[in-house]
Design a protein around this motif. Sequence first.
Motif, PDB file in Angstrom:
ATOM      1  N   TYR A 142       0.832  -1.184  -0.067  1.00  0.00           N
ATOM      2  CA  TYR A 142       0.135  -0.103  -0.093  1.00  0.00           C
ATOM      3  C   TYR A 142       0.894   1.146  -0.076  1.00  0.00           C
ATOM      4  CZ  TYR A 142      -3.811   3.108   1.315  1.00  0.00           C
ATOM      5  OH  TYR A 142      -4.738   4.263   1.447  1.00  0.00           O
ATOM      6  N   THR A 143       0.786   2.072  -0.980  1.00  0.00           N
ATOM      7  CA  THR A 143       1.605   3.329  -1.076  1.00  0.00           C
ATOM      8  C   THR A 143       0.623   4.466  -1.483  1.00  0.00           C
ATOM      9  OG1 THR A 143       1.925   2.786  -3.604  1.00  0.00           O
ATOM     10  CG2 THR A 143       3.579   1.904  -1.940  1.00  0.00           C
ATOM     11  N   LEU A 144       1.205   5.526  -0.798  1.00  0.00           N
ATOM     12  CA  LEU A 144       0.555   7.009  -1.202  1.00  0.00           C
ATOM     13  C   LEU A 144       1.669   7.887  -1.372  1.00  0.00           C
ATOM     14  CD1 LEU A 144      -1.233   5.386   1.608  1.00  0.00           C
ATOM     15  CD2 LEU A 144      -2.541   7.424   0.977  1.00  0.00           C
ATOM     16  N   TRP A 145       1.438   8.723  -2.216  1.00  0.00           N
ATOM     17  CA  TRP A 145       2.227  10.020  -2.278  1.00  0.00           C
ATOM     18  C   TRP A 145       1.176  11.250  -2.625  1.00  0.00           C
ATOM     19  CZ3 TRP A 145       1.790  12.647  -6.926  1.00  0.00           C
ATOM     20  CH2 TRP A 145       1.335  11.968  -8.080  1.00  0.00           C
ATOM     21  N   GLN A 171      -2.479   3.582  -4.051  1.00  0.00           N
ATOM     22  CA  GLN A 171      -2.766   2.157  -4.462  1.00  0.00           C
ATOM     23  C   GLN A 171      -2.381   1.154  -3.623  1.00  0.00           C
ATOM     24  OE1 GLN A 171       0.351   0.364  -7.722  1.00  0.00           O
ATOM     25  NE2 GLN A 171      -1.314   1.470  -8.749  1.00  0.00           N
ATOM     26  N   LEU A 172      -3.439   0.282  -3.863  1.00  0.00           N
ATOM     27  CA  LEU A 172      -3.237  -0.903  -2.955  1.00  0.00           C
ATOM     28  C   LEU A 172      -3.351  -2.181  -3.997  1.00  0.00           C
ATOM     29  CD1 LEU A 172      -3.707  -2.675  -0.295  1.00  0.00           C
ATOM     30  CD2 LEU A 172      -6.042  -2.528  -0.817  1.00  0.00           C
ATOM     31  N   LYS A 173      -2.191  -2.909  -3.706  1.00  0.00           N
ATOM     32  CA  LYS A 173      -1.718  -4.042  -4.395  1.00  0.00           C
ATOM     33  C   LYS A 173      -2.887  -5.250  -4.277  1.00  0.00           C
ATOM     34  CE  LYS A 173       1.864  -2.517  -7.103  1.00  0.00           C
ATOM     35  NZ  LYS A 173       2.876  -3.297  -6.836  1.00  0.00           N
ATOM     36  N   SER A 174      -2.864  -6.311  -5.250  1.00  0.00           N
ATOM     37  CA  SER A 174      -4.005  -7.514  -4.796  1.00  0.00           C
ATOM     38  C   SER A 174      -3.787  -7.983  -3.649  1.00  0.00           C
ATOM     39  CB  SER A 174      -3.895  -8.291  -6.120  1.00  0.00           C
ATOM     40  OG  SER A 174      -4.955  -9.323  -6.028  1.00  0.00           O
ATOM     41  N   ILE A 175      -4.770  -8.297  -3.048  1.00  0.00           N
ATOM     42  CA  ILE A 175      -4.769  -8.724  -1.748  1.00  0.00           C
ATOM     43  C   ILE A 175      -6.097  -9.629  -1.449  1.00  0.00           C
ATOM     44  CG2 ILE A 175      -5.944  -6.563  -0.760  1.00  0.00           C
ATOM     45  CD1 ILE A 175      -4.327  -7.191   2.062  1.00  0.00           C
ATOM     46  N   ASN A 176      -6.052 -10.716  -0.519  1.00  0.00           N
ATOM     47  CA  ASN A 176      -7.352 -11.485  -0.161  1.00  0.00           C
ATOM     48  C   ASN A 176      -7.330 -11.146   1.363  1.00  0.00           C
ATOM     49  OD1 ASN A 176      -6.960 -12.719  -2.782  1.00  0.00           O
ATOM     50  ND2 ASN A 176      -6.161 -14.684  -1.778  1.00  0.00           N
TER      51      ASN A 176
END
Length: 421
Positions: free
Chosen positions: A284-287, A308-313
């Motif tokens: 999970y990244t923010l700028w 942006q959040l990468k794919s996750i279960n």
Amino acid sequence: MNKPSNAKGICRLAILAGVLATTPVLAAESADLDLRVKALEHELQSLKQQMNDTRQQSETAAMQSRGDTSLAKFQVGGYGTAGYTASDQAIDAFDPVAFNPIFEFQYGDDWLFAAELELEANEEGETETKLEFATATWLANDYMAIQVGKWLSPFGQFQDRLHPSWINKLPDAPVGYGEHGVLPLSEVGAQVRGGIPLGRSIINYVVGVGNGPKLGDQGATTVGLAADNNNNKSLTGRLGIIPVPNVEVGASFMNAKITGDDPAGTPCDAVGPGQACFATTGDYTLWGADVAITPGPLDLRGEYTHAQLKSINGRLAEGDNHTIVVPKTTWKIWYVQMAYQLRGLSESVWLDKWEPVVRYGEMKVDGYDGFAGDAQKRWDVGLNYLFTPTIIGKLAWEQRNYDDPATQDEKLLMMQLAFGF
């Protein structure tokens, strides 16, 4: 001991102003950094005089070694809110009443403890109590403060400096902000913050490490979690520069890993009936970037955030009995706001107290549809009346145009009385 320079002293006071940005007792004269520094210059002069007096320094050191209580200072500040909201898509109602006391304890010139509680009457008439922040701060030197505890997120400007109702120019937060938004609210961990002179300019900085966010029904939710479900800690920071008085430009970032929770062995609806999927971890990244221009009666500011959040279960709420497969999702959130207090336009004291406000914001969501329900374009037009510098009446009209065709657009009329003390 050498006499400290003005630049060092101002940076030290800028640290104090950042630590206590939401405290009406110290910030009542102005919400922007330049005026907060001016409001503390008297304390700087007193400190300089003490440092030039060798005898007084020795006495102070002796008292500190004995634990002299004369160096301890305690004060209570805070703010309160009451309001009314009329909507064409919901039942009109008086908003929940909120009371936010802020407690501050200072020992000497280098130690400070501050905490804010939020007491709110909910829809059932019960009182909810929340800990907004609780921090212990050591002013290590003229350029650095070290802070531990639960602190407001330094990402951008709104949450760290502007969210209290008596400072916020409108009755609600910009789209994407607030308790049901995407932007980080608070964090449990440690941070370093301060200010450094650069010629006639000042650079301010914050870097913090904390437990990080969790997966929620709006995406990643950072609400000051006191526990973590993985060993990866979040890293948050902001760098700001004040090139000239009343102008500040900043850049922020956050990087974390989120591990989803799952009720082990239960089906995963997104895979297929009877099939199981288990929690995974995603980046999970923010700028973001922010700007504030606040000369005199004008208050012009804006912020932009990319998350942006990468794919996750994982499951989206504690009571869910199934696991969701969430694809990579991106949020783009921004707003611009302008307010102008009508003071100095005429000799009328009554006219001086009025302040028109306009704000426009957008939130775009690309990825998981379940997170896109609040994606919208939002207009706000408001008019404030300043009974005193810290008692403000607000009247605002808000238009929400949702991206989801199945969600009805909404118009709201909001009234709010906010007071700081």
